[in-house]
Write a protein that holds these residues in place. Sequence first.
Motif, PDB file in Angstrom:
ATOM      1  N   GLY A 134     -31.820 -25.368  41.947  1.00  0.00           N
ATOM      2  CA  GLY A 134     -32.935 -24.988  42.797  1.00  0.00           C
ATOM      3  C   GLY A 134     -34.275 -25.567  42.376  1.00  0.00           C
ATOM      4  O   GLY A 134     -34.439 -26.102  41.273  1.00  0.00           O
ATOM      5  N   THR A 168     -37.255 -24.438  41.400  1.00  0.00           N
ATOM      6  CA  THR A 168     -38.024 -24.050  40.222  1.00  0.00           C
ATOM      7  C   THR A 168     -37.159 -23.964  38.961  1.00  0.00           C
ATOM      8  O   THR A 168     -37.603 -23.444  37.939  1.00  0.00           O
ATOM      9  N   GLY A 184     -31.579 -18.884  43.080  1.00  0.00           N
ATOM     10  CA  GLY A 184     -32.551 -17.802  43.129  1.00  0.00           C
ATOM     11  C   GLY A 184     -31.934 -16.510  43.631  1.00  0.00           C
ATOM     12  O   GLY A 184     -30.821 -16.496  44.144  1.00  0.00           O
ATOM     13  N   ARG A 185     -32.705 -15.436  43.471  1.00  0.00           N
ATOM     14  CA  ARG A 185     -32.294 -14.120  43.984  1.00  0.00           C
ATOM     15  C   ARG A 185     -33.298 -13.568  44.983  1.00  0.00           C
ATOM     16  O   ARG A 185     -33.081 -12.497  45.530  1.00  0.00           O
ATOM     17  N   SER A 186     -34.405 -14.263  45.199  1.00  0.00           N
ATOM     18  CA  SER A 186     -35.414 -13.774  46.136  1.00  0.00           C
ATOM     19  C   SER A 186     -35.954 -14.940  46.945  1.00  0.00           C
ATOM     20  O   SER A 186     -35.757 -16.100  46.605  1.00  0.00           O
ATOM     21  N   LYS A 236     -41.775 -18.827  40.503  1.00  0.00           N
ATOM     22  CA  LYS A 236     -40.603 -19.098  39.678  1.00  0.00           C
ATOM     23  C   LYS A 236     -39.459 -18.173  40.105  1.00  0.00           C
ATOM     24  O   LYS A 236     -39.546 -16.959  39.966  1.00  0.00           O
ATOM     25  N   ARG A 237     -38.401 -18.741  40.651  1.00  0.00           N
ATOM     26  CA  ARG A 237     -37.284 -17.933  41.145  1.00  0.00           C
ATOM     27  C   ARG A 237     -35.918 -18.460  40.715  1.00  0.00           C
ATOM     28  O   ARG A 237     -34.895 -17.930  41.122  1.00  0.00           O
ATOM     29  N   HIS A 238     -35.905 -19.524  39.901  1.00  0.00           N
ATOM     30  CA  HIS A 238     -34.655 -20.118  39.428  1.00  0.00           C
ATOM     31  C   HIS A 238     -34.617 -20.090  37.900  1.00  0.00           C
ATOM     32  O   HIS A 238     -35.649 -19.948  37.258  1.00  0.00           O
ATOM     33  N   GLY A 284     -31.795 -16.258  39.532  1.00  0.00           N
ATOM     34  CA  GLY A 284     -33.096 -15.671  39.270  1.00  0.00           C
ATOM     35  C   GLY A 284     -33.813 -16.361  38.128  1.00  0.00           C
ATOM     36  O   GLY A 284     -33.293 -17.290  37.504  1.00  0.00           O
ATOM     37  N   PRO A 285     -35.027 -15.903  37.825  1.00  0.00           N
ATOM     38  CA  PRO A 285     -35.859 -16.545  36.798  1.00  0.00           C
ATOM     39  C   PRO A 285     -35.474 -16.102  35.385  1.00  0.00           C
ATOM     40  O   PRO A 285     -36.286 -15.606  34.614  1.00  0.00           O
TER      41      PRO A 285
END
Length: 194
Positions: free
Chosen positions: A96, A98, A115-117, A122-124, A141-142
């Motif tokens: 992803g 980020t 990611g999860r959102s 920052k989501r990766h 997720g981050p």
Amino acid sequence: MDRMWRFLVVLREDLEAARRRDPAARSLVEVALGYPGVHALWAYRVTHRMWREPGLRLAARLLSQATRAATGIEIHPGAQIGRRLFIDHGMGIVIGETAVVGDDVVLFHGATLGGRSMRRGKRHPTLGDNVVVGAGAKILGPVWIGDGAQIGANAVVVKDVPAHAVAVGVPAVIRTRSVASPAVDLVEDPAIYI
């Protein structure tokens, strides 16, 4: 000229990393011509340079999508990837926007750095150096994956993994391994450390 020389050095490192980590690789020519993971990584290196120029972002995304169609590997041009990444087989890998990937990382087919959102920022995940991510593993997720960690096949990681640990299962459970465990370059089955 110096910039071009450095770029060629990085491309050569990508070839040598694949040859060193894949026991089936017989030559650098074979790796250069027949390894979709290397092709996707090289295309990423071009699209990432383009991504840094605001006027080229659409072109970077289109080239990355063409590479995805050709290789089965999706690497967002905004991701940050270190040196000597080895993508083994590669089909179905997603990295992803980020995501941050350190040096000397190994990703097996079907791995997702997702990611999860849907919020901005920052989501990766962030992977440290010498991380091994098993086939089908999902890191979402981050989260931070520490240096030398191993993620088992089909694990789903949603929490940080400390350095030199092994994460296995759904959701992933953290296991530690002894300091005397073999080097990551051997890429052994993480299950033996449990």
